[in-house]
Scaffold this motif. Structure first.
Motif, PDB file in Angstrom:
ATOM      1  N   SER A 184     130.569  64.378  -6.847  1.00 20.10           N
ATOM      2  CA  SER A 184     132.008  64.109  -6.742  1.00 20.10           C
ATOM      3  C   SER A 184     132.567  63.574  -8.060  1.00 20.10           C
ATOM      4  N   MET A 185     133.828  63.891  -8.296  1.00 18.64           N
ATOM      5  CA  MET A 185     134.556  63.319  -9.437  1.00 18.64           C
ATOM      6  C   MET A 185     135.870  62.703  -8.950  1.00 18.64           C
ATOM      7  N   ASN A 186     135.855  62.187  -7.723  1.00 16.20           N
ATOM      8  CA  ASN A 186     137.062  61.610  -7.126  1.00 16.20           C
ATOM      9  C   ASN A 186     137.264  60.139  -7.484  1.00 16.20           C
ATOM     10  N   ALA A 187     136.387  59.601  -8.319  1.00 17.94           N
ATOM     11  CA  ALA A 187     136.525  58.191  -8.700  1.00 17.94           C
ATOM     12  C   ALA A 187     137.835  57.965  -9.441  1.00 17.94           C
ATOM     13  N   PHE A 188     138.378  56.798  -9.297  1.00 18.53           N
ATOM     14  CA  PHE A 188     139.650  56.457  -9.941  1.00 18.53           C
ATOM     15  C   PHE A 188     139.568  56.581 -11.463  1.00 18.53           C
ATOM     16  N   PHE A 189     138.386  56.385 -12.002  1.00 17.90           N
ATOM     17  CA  PHE A 189     138.191  56.487 -13.448  1.00 17.90           C
ATOM     18  C   PHE A 189     138.634  57.858 -13.965  1.00 17.90           C
ATOM     19  N   ASN A 190     138.535  58.884 -13.122  1.00 18.91           N
ATOM     20  CA  ASN A 190     138.871  60.261 -13.532  1.00 18.91           C
ATOM     21  C   ASN A 190     140.324  60.633 -13.231  1.00 18.91           C
ATOM     22  N   ASN A 191     141.161  59.636 -13.013  1.00 13.20           N
ATOM     23  CA  ASN A 191     142.522  59.897 -12.541  1.00 13.20           C
ATOM     24  C   ASN A 191     143.392  60.661 -13.534  1.00 13.20           C
ATOM     25  N   THR A 192     143.060  60.591 -14.814  1.00 16.89           N
ATOM     26  CA  THR A 192     143.879  61.287 -15.817  1.00 16.89           C
ATOM     27  C   THR A 192     143.322  62.669 -16.167  1.00 16.89           C
ATOM     28  N   ALA A 209     151.465  59.823 -10.594  1.00 20.96           N
ATOM     29  CA  ALA A 209     152.108  58.657  -9.975  1.00 20.96           C
ATOM     30  C   ALA A 209     151.122  57.546  -9.712  1.00 20.96           C
ATOM     31  N   THR A 210     149.812  57.913  -9.693  1.00 24.39           N
ATOM     32  CA  THR A 210     148.793  56.893  -9.446  1.00 24.39           C
ATOM     33  C   THR A 210     147.937  56.675 -10.682  1.00 24.39           C
ATOM     34  N   SER A 211     148.533  56.763 -11.841  1.00 25.37           N
ATOM     35  CA  SER A 211     147.792  56.549 -13.079  1.00 25.37           C
ATOM     36  C   SER A 211     147.355  55.106 -13.191  1.00 25.37           C
ATOM     37  N   ILE A 212     146.446  54.874 -14.119  1.00 24.00           N
ATOM     38  CA  ILE A 212     145.883  53.530 -14.270  1.00 24.00           C
ATOM     39  C   ILE A 212     146.957  52.508 -14.547  1.00 24.00           C
TER      40      ILE A 212
END
Length: 219
Positions: A63-71, A121-124
Motif C-alpha cells: 500500500s501507498m495510502n500513508a499520509f506521507f504520500n499525500n502529495t 485539500a488534505t495536504s500536509i
C-alpha cells in the motif's frame, strides 16, 4: 515449514537488519513501513507491506495510502505499485519484504521520474495547521452594566417575586414618598412664610401705635 514459521523467521531477520534504521517502522508483527528517501526529499515516498496468513506462499498487501504520500499523484502511486507487484511475482514463495524495500530504494529515481507534487485539500500544510478561533479583540466594547451595592441588591431582591421579576407598580411607593416629602416641605415652608408676614404686620402695627402715643404726649 509452515507459513507462520516462515513469517517468524523473516520477522527476526527484519528486526535484525533494520535495527536503528529510522526509515523502518514495524506497525505490527505482520505489517511494516519503510520510507524511501530522506525527510525533506521532495521525491521521498513510503511503502507499507502487510503479510496475509498464507504469506509468503501468497502475495503480501502493498500500500501507498500513508499520509506521507499525500502529495504524490495517484498515477505515480499506481506506477510504483505495478513495478513492485512484478517483483512480488518473481519472488513469490520466499521471504521478500526486505527485497521489495531494497528494490524500491535502488529504483527511487526511476519510480518518481514523473512525480510533480500536488496540493490537495488534505495536504500536509492543511492538516498540520490547526484552525484557531479568531481571538482578536472586538472593536466594539461591551457597555459595562451599572454595579449595584449589596444593600441595593438586597432591596431589589426583596421587591422581586418568585420568578425574579419586579411586580407591576413596584416603584409607586417610592414615587408617593417623594411626592409626600415635597408636599410636607412645601407646607412647612408656606407656614414659615405666613408666620413671617404676620410677625412683620404685627410689629408694624405696634410701631404705628407707639408713634401715635408719642405724638399725644408731645401735645
Amino acid at each position: 515449514m509452515g507459513a507462520n514459521e516462515d513469517q517468524e523467521m523473516e520477522l527476526e531477520a527484519l528486526r535484525s537488519i533494520y535495527e536503528g534504521d529510522e526509515s523502518f517502522r514495524e506497525l505490527s508483527p505482520v505489517s511494516f513501513q519503510y520510507r524511501i528517501g530522506e525527510n525533506g526529499d521532495p521525491k521521498a515516498f513510503l511503502i507499507e507491506i502487510s503479510w496475509t496468513e498464507t504469506y509468503p506462499q501468497t502475495p503480501p498487501i502493498i500500500s501507498m495510502n500513508a499520509f506521507f504520500n499525500n502529495t504524490i499523484s495517484s498515477d505515480v502511486k499506481q506506477s510504483i505499485l505495478a513495478k513492485l507487484q512484478e517483483a512480488v511475482e518473481v519472488h513469490l514463495g520466499t521471504a521478500m519484504t526486505y527485497t521489495l524495500f531494497e528494490y524500491a530504494k535502488d529504483n527511487k529515481e526511476q519510480f518518481m521520474e514523473n512525480h510533480h507534487p500536488i496540493h490537495s485539500a488534505t495536504s500536509i500544510s492543511n492538516i498540520i495547521s490547526v484552525e484557531t478561533p479568531n481571538t482578536a479583540p472586538s472593536s466594539k466594547k461591551k457597555d459595562k452594566k451599572e454595579q449595584l451595592s449589596k444593600a441595593q441588591k438586597r432591596k431589589l431582591a426583596d421587591k422581586t417575586d418568585h420568578k425574579g421579576e419586579l411586580p407591576r407598580g413596584w416603584n409607586w411607593v417610592d414615587v408617593v414618598k417623594h411626592v409626600s416629602i415635597f408636599e410636607i416641605s412645601f407646607t412647612f415652608f408656606s407656614s414659615l412664610v405666613l408666620k413671617f408676614i404676620g410677625f412683620v404686620f404685627l410689629n408694624s402695627g405696634k410701631s404705628v401705635e407707639l408713634s401715635k402715643t408719642g405724638s399725644k404726649d408731645d401735645e
